[in-house]
Design a protein around this motif. Sequence first.
Motif, PDB file in Angstrom:
ATOM      1  N   ARG A  72       0.819  -1.223   0.000  1.00 40.31           N
ATOM      2  CA  ARG A  72       0.000   0.000   0.000  1.00 40.31           C
ATOM      3  C   ARG A  72       0.853   1.274   0.000  1.00 40.31           C
ATOM      4  NH1 ARG A  72      -4.223  -2.231   4.597  1.00 40.31           N
ATOM      5  NH2 ARG A  72      -5.387  -3.636   3.213  1.00 40.31           N
ATOM      6  N   VAL A  73       1.882   1.288   0.842  1.00 39.89           N
ATOM      7  CA  VAL A  73       2.730   2.476   0.951  1.00 39.89           C
ATOM      8  C   VAL A  73       3.471   2.740  -0.361  1.00 39.89           C
ATOM      9  CG1 VAL A  73       4.813   3.405   2.054  1.00 39.89           C
ATOM     10  CG2 VAL A  73       3.019   2.366   3.451  1.00 39.89           C
ATOM     11  N   LEU A  74       4.046   1.693  -0.937  1.00 37.63           N
ATOM     12  CA  LEU A  74       4.802   1.887  -2.178  1.00 37.63           C
ATOM     13  C   LEU A  74       3.886   2.283  -3.332  1.00 37.63           C
ATOM     14  CD1 LEU A  74       7.473  -0.957  -2.024  1.00 37.63           C
ATOM     15  CD2 LEU A  74       7.679   1.442  -1.376  1.00 37.63           C
ATOM     16  N   GLN A  75       2.704   1.709  -3.373  1.00 35.42           N
ATOM     17  CA  GLN A  75       1.744   2.100  -4.412  1.00 35.42           C
ATOM     18  C   GLN A  75       1.412   3.591  -4.293  1.00 35.42           C
ATOM     19  OE1 GLN A  75      -1.658  -0.453  -4.774  1.00 35.42           O
ATOM     20  NE2 GLN A  75      -2.788   0.967  -6.058  1.00 35.42           N
ATOM     21  N   TYR A  76       1.192   4.022  -3.072  1.00 37.67           N
ATOM     22  CA  TYR A  76       0.870   5.443  -2.819  1.00 37.67           C
ATOM     23  C   TYR A  76       2.007   6.357  -3.285  1.00 37.67           C
ATOM     24  CZ  TYR A  76      -0.099   9.691  -0.110  1.00 37.67           C
ATOM     25  OH  TYR A  76      -0.323  10.985   0.262  1.00 37.67           O
ATOM     26  N   HIS A  77       3.241   6.041  -2.903  1.00 40.45           N
ATOM     27  CA  HIS A  77       4.375   6.908  -3.220  1.00 40.45           C
ATOM     28  C   HIS A  77       4.796   6.806  -4.686  1.00 40.45           C
ATOM     29  CE1 HIS A  77       4.946   8.451   0.756  1.00 40.45           C
ATOM     30  NE2 HIS A  77       5.131   7.245   1.289  1.00 40.45           N
ATOM     31  N   ILE A  78       4.621   5.641  -5.293  1.00 40.04           N
ATOM     32  CA  ILE A  78       4.946   5.509  -6.721  1.00 40.04           C
ATOM     33  C   ILE A  78       4.035   6.400  -7.552  1.00 40.04           C
ATOM     34  CG2 ILE A  78       4.818   3.930  -8.697  1.00 40.04           C
ATOM     35  CD1 ILE A  78       5.843   1.704  -6.811  1.00 40.04           C
ATOM     36  N   GLU A  79       2.754   6.399  -7.217  1.00 40.78           N
ATOM     37  CA  GLU A  79       1.808   7.235  -7.967  1.00 40.78           C
ATOM     38  C   GLU A  79       2.149   8.721  -7.839  1.00 40.78           C
ATOM     39  OE1 GLU A  79      -1.960   6.073  -6.392  1.00 40.78           O
ATOM     40  OE2 GLU A  79      -2.045   4.207  -7.557  1.00 40.78           O
ATOM     41  N   ARG A  80       2.747   9.107  -6.723  1.00 47.00           N
ATOM     42  CA  ARG A  80       3.120  10.510  -6.483  1.00 47.00           C
ATOM     43  C   ARG A  80       4.586  10.798  -6.805  1.00 47.00           C
ATOM     44  NH1 ARG A  80      -0.939   8.897  -4.034  1.00 47.00           N
ATOM     45  NH2 ARG A  80      -2.664  10.206  -3.344  1.00 47.00           N
ATOM     46  N   LYS A  81       5.289   9.752  -7.227  1.00 45.64           N
ATOM     47  CA  LYS A  81       6.711   9.877  -7.586  1.00 45.64           C
ATOM     48  C   LYS A  81       7.549  10.456  -6.433  1.00 45.64           C
ATOM     49  CE  LYS A  81       5.716  10.408 -12.511  1.00 45.64           C
ATOM     50  NZ  LYS A  81       4.251  10.220 -12.361  1.00 45.64           N
ATOM     51  N   ASP A  82       7.235   9.984  -5.236  1.00 44.57           N
ATOM     52  CA  ASP A  82       7.985  10.414  -4.051  1.00 44.57           C
ATOM     53  C   ASP A  82       9.203   9.511  -3.883  1.00 44.57           C
ATOM     54  OD1 ASP A  82       6.035  12.320  -3.517  1.00 44.57           O
ATOM     55  OD2 ASP A  82       4.882  10.956  -2.233  1.00 44.57           O
ATOM     56  N   TRP A  83      10.250   9.748  -4.659  1.00 43.56           N
ATOM     57  CA  TRP A  83      11.390   8.839  -4.685  1.00 43.56           C
ATOM     58  C   TRP A  83      12.153   8.812  -3.356  1.00 43.56           C
ATOM     59  CZ3 TRP A  83       9.338   6.612  -8.294  1.00 43.56           C
ATOM     60  CH2 TRP A  83       9.006   7.193  -9.510  1.00 43.56           C
ATOM     61  N   VAL A  84      12.236   9.964  -2.718  1.00 44.37           N
ATOM     62  CA  VAL A  84      12.933  10.017  -1.431  1.00 44.37           C
ATOM     63  C   VAL A  84      12.182   9.193  -0.377  1.00 44.37           C
ATOM     64  CG1 VAL A  84      13.711  11.519   0.446  1.00 44.37           C
ATOM     65  CG2 VAL A  84      13.955  12.268  -1.931  1.00 44.37           C
ATOM     66  N   GLU A  85      10.874   9.363  -0.333  1.00 46.10           N
ATOM     67  CA  GLU A  85      10.045   8.613   0.617  1.00 46.10           C
ATOM     68  C   GLU A  85      10.138   7.106   0.341  1.00 46.10           C
ATOM     69  OE1 GLU A  85       8.313   9.571   3.195  1.00 46.10           O
ATOM     70  OE2 GLU A  85       8.650  11.715   2.984  1.00 46.10           O
ATOM     71  N   ILE A  86      10.127   6.764  -0.937  1.00 48.70           N
ATOM     72  CA  ILE A  86      10.218   5.352  -1.321  1.00 48.70           C
ATOM     73  C   ILE A  86      11.544   4.759  -0.868  1.00 48.70           C
ATOM     74  CG2 ILE A  86      10.519   3.813  -3.314  1.00 48.70           C
ATOM     75  CD1 ILE A  86       8.399   5.505  -4.750  1.00 48.70           C
ATOM     76  N   TYR A  87      12.619   5.488  -1.130  1.00 51.11           N
ATOM     77  CA  TYR A  87      13.940   4.966  -0.767  1.00 51.11           C
ATOM     78  C   TYR A  87      14.070   4.805   0.743  1.00 51.11           C
ATOM     79  CZ  TYR A  87      18.906   4.170  -0.565  1.00 51.11           C
ATOM     80  OH  TYR A  87      20.127   3.615  -0.319  1.00 51.11           O
ATOM     81  N   GLU A  88      13.607   5.784   1.491  1.00 52.03           N
ATOM     82  CA  GLU A  88      13.689   5.711   2.956  1.00 52.03           C
ATOM     83  C   GLU A  88      12.873   4.543   3.497  1.00 52.03           C
ATOM     84  OE1 GLU A  88      12.505   9.521   4.394  1.00 52.03           O
ATOM     85  OE2 GLU A  88      14.456  10.467   3.988  1.00 52.03           O
ATOM     86  N   TYR A  89      11.689   4.346   2.910  1.00 51.11           N
ATOM     87  CA  TYR A  89      10.826   3.251   3.388  1.00 51.11           C
ATOM     88  C   TYR A  89      11.470   1.892   3.090  1.00 51.11           C
ATOM     89  CZ  TYR A  89       6.805   0.268   4.148  1.00 51.11           C
ATOM     90  OH  TYR A  89       5.967  -0.710   4.619  1.00 51.11           O
ATOM     91  N   THR A  90      11.964   1.717   1.873  1.00 56.70           N
ATOM     92  CA  THR A  90      12.565   0.430   1.506  1.00 56.70           C
ATOM     93  C   THR A  90      13.876   0.181   2.260  1.00 56.70           C
ATOM     94  OG1 THR A  90      13.509   1.530  -0.453  1.00 56.70           O
ATOM     95  CG2 THR A  90      11.507   0.223  -0.775  1.00 56.70           C
ATOM     96  N   GLU A  91      14.617   1.265   2.533  1.00 58.79           N
ATOM     97  CA  GLU A  91      15.844   1.117   3.314  1.00 58.79           C
ATOM     98  C   GLU A  91      15.513   0.626   4.727  1.00 58.79           C
ATOM     99  OE1 GLU A  91      19.939   3.662   3.664  1.00 58.79           O
ATOM    100  OE2 GLU A  91      18.070   4.723   4.122  1.00 58.79           O
ATOM    101  N   ASP A  92      14.458   1.183   5.310  1.00 61.84           N
ATOM    102  CA  ASP A  92      14.009   0.748   6.639  1.00 61.84           C
ATOM    103  C   ASP A  92      13.546  -0.711   6.588  1.00 61.84           C
ATOM    104  OD1 ASP A  92      13.263   1.308   9.429  1.00 61.84           O
ATOM    105  OD2 ASP A  92      11.219   1.018   8.703  1.00 61.84           O
ATOM    106  N   LEU A  93      12.925  -1.073   5.479  1.00 59.91           N
ATOM    107  CA  LEU A  93      12.456  -2.450   5.298  1.00 59.91           C
ATOM    108  C   LEU A  93      13.628  -3.430   5.248  1.00 59.91           C
ATOM    109  CD1 LEU A  93       9.594  -3.625   4.960  1.00 59.91           C
ATOM    110  CD2 LEU A  93       9.934  -3.523   2.487  1.00 59.91           C
ATOM    111  N   MET A  94      14.700  -3.031   4.599  1.00 58.75           N
ATOM    112  CA  MET A  94      15.890  -3.883   4.539  1.00 58.75           C
ATOM    113  C   MET A  94      16.541  -4.047   5.911  1.00 58.75           C
ATOM    114  SD  MET A  94      16.132  -5.096   1.533  1.00 58.75           S
ATOM    115  CE  MET A  94      17.741  -5.860   1.661  1.00 58.75           C
ATOM    116  N   LEU A  95      16.450  -3.012   6.739  1.00 54.44           N
ATOM    117  CA  LEU A  95      16.998  -3.105   8.094  1.00 54.44           C
ATOM    118  C   LEU A  95      16.219  -4.109   8.949  1.00 54.44           C
ATOM    119  CD1 LEU A  95      17.717   0.677   8.854  1.00 54.44           C
ATOM    120  CD2 LEU A  95      19.394  -1.119   8.357  1.00 54.44           C
ATOM    121  N   LYS A  96      14.942  -4.297   8.612  1.00 56.79           N
ATOM    122  CA  LYS A  96      14.090  -5.245   9.351  1.00 56.79           C
ATOM    123  C   LYS A  96      14.184  -6.671   8.802  1.00 56.79           C
ATOM    124  CE  LYS A  96      10.542  -1.790  10.441  1.00 56.79           C
ATOM    125  NZ  LYS A  96       9.132  -1.391  10.159  1.00 56.79           N
TER     126      LYS A  96
END
Length: 201
Positions: free
Chosen positions: A102-126
Amino acid sequence: MDRNLRKQLLFITIGILVLFPILINGLMFFNILPVKGNIDTWISTLGTFWGAIIGGVISGILTLIGVNITILRQDKKEIIKSYPERRKLGDDITLVTTETSRVLQYHIERKDWVEIYEYTEDLMLKRDELLTKASKVSDEVYEELRSKFYVYVRNFMFDVQTNPRDIKKIESYKEYFHDQSLKIYSLVDNVTEEYRRIKGK
């Protein structure tokens, strides 16, 4: 041991036990093969020899069946006992995978690349934490998370970093993550189905 295999083994053993004395009887009394010595001696020898073997085979089969039944019952008790923890860990995982979709779909549609990168980076830490949880749920959930979900996350991060202008490729990840969230949810739900099947017996 598989139930069908046990049945086949039982039928084969019974067949041998029934047919072998008939075969011996035919060989001895119908002179199919010459028998040396006294017939009474042969019968008593065979009775003692084959009686011991047949008795050993029967007791061995009964022991094998008994051990298998005990193991199956123990496995079922363990599944029932561990279900609450496995389901809770599975729910933790599906919460993350569904939220990711849901989060990535939301940010992809808005082209929020910084938000996407931060979210996925946090995901990799988990990653290690989630894989540890998945290993306690089932091997299927663990493998799906390890070899597919996190591979998509890693590839997605790379594409967002290196080529954010390839919108078509980046948007294709929306479907990947959606499908993964559904797949992992289904695998976690299998734990409940297994529990209900065993509990209902």
